[in-house]
Structure formats: structure tokens, C-alpha cells
Design an enzyme around this catalytic site. Structure first.
Site, PDB file in Angstrom:
ATOM      1  N   GLU A  43       0.879  -1.159   0.000  1.00 54.49           N
ATOM      2  CA  GLU A  43       0.000   0.000   0.000  1.00 54.49           C
ATOM      3  C   GLU A  43       0.925   1.219   0.000  1.00 54.49           C
ATOM      4  OE1 GLU A  43      -3.325   1.995   2.946  1.00 54.49           O
ATOM      5  OE2 GLU A  43      -2.675  -0.047   3.342  1.00 54.49           O
ATOM      6  N   ARG A 269       4.932 -12.860   9.827  1.00 58.86           N
ATOM      7  CA  ARG A 269       5.633 -11.622   9.513  1.00 58.86           C
ATOM      8  C   ARG A 269       6.954 -11.572  10.266  1.00 58.86           C
ATOM      9  NH1 ARG A 269       2.170  -7.611   9.299  1.00 58.86           N
ATOM     10  NH2 ARG A 269       3.594  -5.936   9.762  1.00 58.86           N
ATOM     11  N   LYS A 279       4.773   0.750   9.454  1.00 57.03           N
ATOM     12  CA  LYS A 279       4.878   2.034   8.755  1.00 57.03           C
ATOM     13  C   LYS A 279       4.289   3.159   9.596  1.00 57.03           C
ATOM     14  CE  LYS A 279       3.260   0.134   4.922  1.00 57.03           C
ATOM     15  NZ  LYS A 279       2.592  -0.023   3.629  1.00 57.03           N
TER      16      LYS A 279
HETATM   17  P1  ATP Z   1       2.847  -2.145   8.137  1.00 59.38           P
HETATM   18  O1  ATP Z   1       2.241  -3.020   9.184  1.00 59.38           O
HETATM   19  O2  ATP Z   1       4.267  -1.814   8.377  1.00 59.38           O
HETATM   20  O3  ATP Z   1       2.039  -0.938   7.811  1.00 59.38           O
HETATM   21  P2  ATP Z   1       1.627  -3.453   5.963  1.00 59.38           P
HETATM   22  O4  ATP Z   1       1.460  -4.924   6.016  1.00 59.38           O
HETATM   23  O5  ATP Z   1       0.444  -2.622   6.247  1.00 59.38           O
HETATM   24  O6  ATP Z   1       2.857  -3.058   6.844  1.00 59.38           O
HETATM   25  P3  ATP Z   1       1.687  -3.304   3.112  1.00 59.38           P
HETATM   26  O7  ATP Z   1       2.148  -2.205   2.257  1.00 59.38           O
HETATM   27  O8  ATP Z   1       0.237  -3.594   3.158  1.00 59.38           O
HETATM   28  O9  ATP Z   1       2.207  -2.996   4.575  1.00 59.38           O
HETATM   29  O10 ATP Z   1       2.516  -4.624   2.845  1.00 59.38           O
HETATM   30  C1  ATP Z   1       2.946  -5.087   1.602  1.00 59.38           C
HETATM   31  C2  ATP Z   1       3.344  -6.532   1.756  1.00 59.38           C
HETATM   32  O11 ATP Z   1       4.417  -6.661   2.691  1.00 59.38           O
HETATM   33  C3  ATP Z   1       2.201  -7.366   2.298  1.00 59.38           C
HETATM   34  O12 ATP Z   1       2.093  -8.536   1.532  1.00 59.38           O
HETATM   35  C4  ATP Z   1       2.583  -7.663   3.723  1.00 59.38           C
HETATM   36  O13 ATP Z   1       2.079  -8.881   4.122  1.00 59.38           O
HETATM   37  C5  ATP Z   1       4.115  -7.642   3.652  1.00 59.38           C
HETATM   38  N1  ATP Z   1       4.681  -7.274   4.956  1.00 59.38           N
HETATM   39  C6  ATP Z   1       4.460  -6.152   5.663  1.00 59.38           C
HETATM   40  N2  ATP Z   1       5.099  -6.177   6.848  1.00 59.38           N
HETATM   41  C7  ATP Z   1       5.764  -7.361   6.886  1.00 59.38           C
HETATM   42  C8  ATP Z   1       6.613  -8.003   7.851  1.00 59.38           C
HETATM   43  N3  ATP Z   1       6.912  -7.423   9.020  1.00 59.38           N
HETATM   44  N4  ATP Z   1       7.130  -9.213   7.540  1.00 59.38           N
HETATM   45  C9  ATP Z   1       6.851  -9.789   6.360  1.00 59.38           C
HETATM   46  N5  ATP Z   1       6.051  -9.252   5.418  1.00 59.38           N
HETATM   47  C10 ATP Z   1       5.508  -8.053   5.667  1.00 59.38           C
HETATM   48 MG    MG Z   2      -1.353  -2.686   5.203  1.00 59.10          MG
END
Ligand code: ATP
Ligand code: MG
Length: 559
Positions: A43, A269, A279
């Protein structure tokens, strides 16, 4: 704690990855006509961090390994938080990590027209309805884990009424929050995500790509499976928190005439000691000025780690070592540092640098003599050649390599003792010169002219203790930024109520040395290389602040 240790002799053993077994079975059974298509779906609401790096290495890595492809898809269903700056940074980060989406870069917003048509189709088949409950009522009707939900009073609206209302929603005739489009599934389902989940909501916010065209936007959970299907993704890999969303993912695929049948798989994760990996939290640090920006070298963002001097190779090695599992785990920060060191040891150019200079006058060395000495740029890579520097009457050593009253475990320079200067001569400390305050001003030493090239002293002694040095007259000055951990506790998010994670920031995570002394060739140090300052650590030029004539180095990691 996961040790992540996967080295056995010199053979790198990869940590287990259950997704490979699934893919291999699918290929064997011709499940997706043998195709492997994955995607990385960020995102665009912030900069990518180490957790994303794991996901990138996983998705692009699997595609590479099975000769498939990986798409980069921006999941831009929430117009409120998205910015073009983030899109550019995400592209740069994925490329820097060493991956290529070729011409497969997409936006969920590319599919808004199609998703809308499918929403209408669900309405026409009696599988979706416009609900006029407000946010609070929605929550109340939804129930919770212990309490089943209640049917919305709007659940029995006719297809015609639903279609008319949905079109009005689309045409901007309702205020935000006045109504939503919901799937008609089961308000009594033990899975909350199946209790008539929202498909669309009204948001009168312009979108970074579709502008004012839409004032309704599909929910992530609805847009995601459909985007995957449109792109003919085979293995849709996401983190564990989406496990409970999978039934709705499958429902969307099963209830619409989508062109492919993607399957969702979840993995744990990445969580790391001494870091926060969200983020939202990283954004707080940036907004509140607690770090210098998203690319502050202490940040666990990909841009921060790049500026710090971590290499893409070391991050890929890290991803491989920690593996992919279904169980939550906490990875030790030191495993990451070990990967960084392992890679840097192989590629870094060697140099000598004195961070806290203590002057030495070599009393038996001629006044204006400048003697050129040589050492390897890399001890194991002779093809990188030699570097040269000068031995002169006055030199600097590091303050920490001298003790006036040496403790029992201190074997370096002390009054009356001998020590070898790395790549140079053996010297002996004859006198400690102090200023009027009693502070050590300089040392007077004598050198032994027969000791160059590691040779024993004139009286046949082998000197074991070795320290680094630079000429006090033939050197280059540089600012050096030393970094400690951003957080001072292993689990920064674990805070008592009333406090937040920022109270765990390490106040000493940055130390600046204004006038370190480096061997003169470092005047031409390049952004293209990493350096090992011998006996100290790995360093690189700061990509933002370093300039010719005013060098600034970041410490990547100590030795
Ligand atoms: P955050 O929790 O930091 O905001 P998010 O999951 O909301 O992260 P996205 O931009 O939606 O961020 O994530 C893009 C991809 O990265 C998704 O497929 C998500 O599952 C993966 N991802 C995000 N954080 C992690 C993590 N800590 N370990 C492994 N994969 C991750
Ligand atoms: Mg997200």
C-alpha cells in the site's frame, strides 16, 4: 528466539520454506497449468521496511526459482493515505534489492471499473446489498467473538432498490458514512470476516490516479482477491493476520466470473529485536522529528539501511537465512548484523582511520622524511591491488590503544612497551607528555627500522600486539557518524499503559566524530565502495551529506 543459524561448514543450507513444497506440488499436479505468478502488493502509504524486504525476497525469489514472474502491485484502495512520493520510493527499493517486475507493474485502481461491475453483478444475484447502518450501528450489529451478529434491517432490500442505491452512492448522492455495500453471507458465522463484510464505502476524496472519478472505493479485502484474479496470480502470499480473511478471499473468487483461481497462503511476519516494524510507527518517528527522515541510517526502512551502507546482497542473505514459517518468531538483530558483516568482509576495501587521535612523535625518525608504505586493498583479493600511505615523524593512533597504567588484560601501547603499527614499524613508548592540566598531549616513541613487513625487532623479538595509525601530516579528515541501536530495549513495543514505544528510543543512538583522521587515499573514497577501517568496523560515505572536500562517513556495523 530463532538462531537463524544455517551454516554448516562452507555449505549454505537454506532455512525451510513451506511455500516451496506447496508450489512444487502445484507444479507436479499442473494446478495452475504449471504457472507460478506471485505479487508484492504494497500500500503506497509509507516507505518500505525490513519486513517488506522479507516479503519482496520471498515473492520475487519464488518467481525466479520456479521460472515464473512476480508483479509489483500498488494496493491503492485508500485514497486518503497515499502519496506519489511513496510509489517512487517503493520502486527504487525493490530495484535496489535486486528484483525486476519487467512490465508487470500494476495498480489496484486500474481495476476499479471491473471491480465496480462485479459488485453490481453480486447485487443482481442477491449476494450483496446496500446497508444504511452508520458506523456505530454496523459495529453493534456485527457482534464479537462471543456474540453472533444480527442481520441488518436493510438486508432484505430488493435487487432493484440495491442497484439504484448503489448507483446513487457511486454518483455522489450520499454523504460519507451514510451507506455501504455489503456482501450477503452469514451474520452468525464464527468468522467475523464473513459477517456480511463491507465491499464498498463512500469516500469523497480524490485519488492519486483516478482523480475525482470515484467517490466510492472498494475495501482492500474485496479488491485484493479480484486484483489477484485479474492478474492471474497463482500464489497470493501474505502475512498471518490475513488468515481469517481467507474464507472471504475464496468467497469473492468463487462468486464472480473471474479469469483465474488464485490461492492465498500466509506466513509469519518478520519481527526483530530492538526495532519497530510498522509504517505507522515509523511515520511517527519521521513526523515528530525523532529521526532525520525515512532514510535516517538508524531506521529499519530499506532506504535507511541503504544509506547506512547495508548491501542488497546482505539483505537477501538475511531473508534466506531466516526462512519462511507459519509460526510467529522474533529474530535477533544480531543475525541481520552477521549477514551484513559477512557480505561486507568480502567486498570492502581496507583502510586505516583513527577516530580519536592521540599524537605520537617518533623521536628517532628524520624530520621531513615521507616514506611511502603499501598494503593490500583487500587481503584475499590481490586483483584489487595495493594502496599506499606515508610514514612520517608524527603519527596518530587511537586514544583507546594507549593506557598509561595498563590493566592486566591490556596488551597494547603503554609506557616502556612495544607495539606493532599495522602495515608499518614496531614502536616503543618512551615518554608521556602532558599539558598543564595533566591531560596527555602526546607520546614520544622510538621506532625500530628493521621491523617493516612483519619482521622481528633488532633484538629478535616478535611483537604480537598490532594497532592502526595514520600519519599526522599526510592524512585526510572526515566526519564520522557512529550509530547505536535506535531502541534501547529488545522489545520496544512492550510498554506500560500510558507510555508509548517512543519512550524506548535510545538517546545515544547517534554519535558524531567531527575530525577523524584517515589515510590520504580516502580523499578519493567513492560512493560505489564500502570500506573496512581496519580494527574498527565497516563504513561508507553518506549519500546525502558527504561532499568532496567535506567527507562524511556512516558506520555500517562494527567488526
Ligand atoms: P505495516 O504493518 O508496516 O504498515 P503493511 O502490512 O500494512 O505493513 P503493506 O504495504 O500492506 O504494509 O505490505 C505489503 C506486503 O508486505 C504485504 O504482503 C505484507 O504482508 C508484507 N509485509 C508487511 N510487513 C511485513 C513483515 N513485518 N514481515 C513480512 N512481510 C511483511
Ligand atoms: Mg497494510
Amino acid at each position: 528466539m530463532n538462531s537463524g543459524n544455517s551454516k554448516k561448514g562452507n555449505v549454505e543450507i537454506e532455512a525451510p520454506n513451506f511455500l516451496k513444497q506447496i508450489i512444487e506440488k502445484d507444479i507436479a499436479n499442473n494446478t495452475h497449468q504449471g504457472r507460478v505468478v506471485t505479487r508484492f502488493p504494497p500500500e503506497p502509504n509509507g516507505y518500505l521496511h525490513l519486513g517488506h524486504a522479507k516479503s519482496i525476497c520471498l515473492n520475487f525469489g519464488l518467481a525466479q526459482e520456479y521460472k515464473g514472474r512476480c508483479h509489483l502491485r500498488f494496493d491503492d484502495t485508500n485514497p486518503e493515505t497515499e502519496e506519489t512520493e511513496y510509489i517512487e520510493s517503493i520502486k527504487e527499493d525493490v530495484r535496489w534489492l535486486g528484483f525486476d517486475w519487467a512490465n508487470h507493474m500494476y495498480y489496484a485502481s486500474d481495476y476499479f471499473d471491473q471491480i465496480y461491475l462485479w459488485a453490481e453483478q453480486l447485487i443482481k444475484e442477491g449476494k450483496a446489498y446496500v446497508c444504511s447502518l452508520n458506523e456505530e450501528e454496523l459495529r453493534e450489529y456485527r457482534g464479537d467473538f462471543n456474540k453472533p451478529g444480527k442481520d441488518s434491517p436493510y438486508r432484505q432490500r430488493s435487487v432493484e432498490e440495491n442497484l439504484e442505491l448503489f448507483r446513487k452512492m457511486k454518483n455522489g448522492e450520499f454523504a460519507e458514512g451514510a451507506c455501504t455495500l455489503r456482501a450477503k453471507i452469514d451474520m452468525k458465522s464464527p468468522n467475523m470476516n464473513m459477517r456480511d463484510p463491507l465491499l464498498y464505502r463512500i469516500k469523497k476524496v480524490p485519488h492519486h490516479r483516478t482523480g475525482d472519478k470515484w467517490c466510492i472505493y472498494p475495501m482492500y479485502d474485496f479488491a485484493h482477491p479480484l486484483s489477484d484474479a485479474i492478474e492471474k496470480i497463482t500464489h497470493s502470499i501474505c502475512t498471518l493476520e490475513f488468515q481469517d480473511h481467507r474464507p472471504f478471499y475464496d468467497w469473492s473468487i468463487e462468486n464472480l466470473p473471474v479469469p483465474a483461481q488464485p490461492k492465498q497462503y500466509e506466513f509469519a511476519r518478520l519481527n526483530m529485536t530492538y526495532l519497530v516494524m510498522s509504517k505507522r510507527k515509523l511515520l511517527q518517528l519521521v513526523k515528530e522529528g525523532l529521526v532525520s527522515g525515512w532514510d535516517d541510517p538508524r531506521m529499519p526502512t530499506i532506504s535507511g539501511m541503504r544509506r547506512r551502507g547495508y548491501t542488497p546482497e546482505s539483505l537477501r542473505l538475511f531473508a534466506k537465512r531466516i526462512g519462511v514459517a507459519k509460526a510467529e518468531s522474533l529474530i535477533d538483530f544480531e543475525i541481520l548484523e552477521a549477514c551484513v558483516k559477512e557480505d561486507l568482509d568480502q567486498v570492502s576495501h581496507r583502510a586505516m582511520a583513527v577516530l580519536n587521535p592521540l599524537k605520537i612523535v617518533i623521536t628517532n625518525y628524520p624530520e621531513n622524511k615521507k616514506e611511502e608504505l603499501h598494503a593490500s586493498v583487500h587481503p584475499k583479493k590481490e586483483d584489487l591491488g595495493k594502496r599506499s600511505f606515508f610514514f612520517t615523524k608524527e603519527i596518530f593512533i587511537d586514544k583507546s590503544d594507549f593506557m598509561e597504567d595498563p590493566t592486566e588484560d591490556f596488551f597494547r601501547l603503554a609506557p616502556g612497551r612495544q607495539v606493532r603499527l599495522r602495515n608499518g614499524y614496531v614502536i616503543k613508548c618512551d615518554e608521556v607528555v602532558k599539558d598543564s592540566q595533566g591531560e596527555i598531549k602526546e607520546l614520544k616513541c622510538s621506532y625500530d627500522p628493521v621491523t617493516l613487513g612483519g619482521k622481528p625487532t633488532a633484538d629478535g623479538k616478535k611483537i604480537k600486539a598490532i594497532i592502526h595509525w595514520v600519519s599526522a601530516t599526510e592524512n585526510v579528515s572526515a566526519e564520522i557518524r557512529l550509530y547505536g541501536r535506535l531502541f534501547q530495549v529488545a522489545d520496544p513495543e512492550n510498554v506500560p499503559t500510558g507510555k508509548d514505544f517512543k519512550s524506548n528510543l535510545n538517546p545515544n543512538s547517534l554519535k558524531v566524530i567531527k575530525q577523524a583522521k584517515l589515510e590520504p587515499a580516502m580523499m578519493n573514497a567513492s560512493q560505489s565502495y564500502k570500506y573496512q577501517f581496519e580494527r574498527t568496523g565497516y563504513f561508507c560515505l553518506d549519500s546525502k551529506d558527504s561532499q568532496p572536500g567535506k567527507l562524511v562517513f556512516n558506520m555500517i556495523v562494527d567488526l
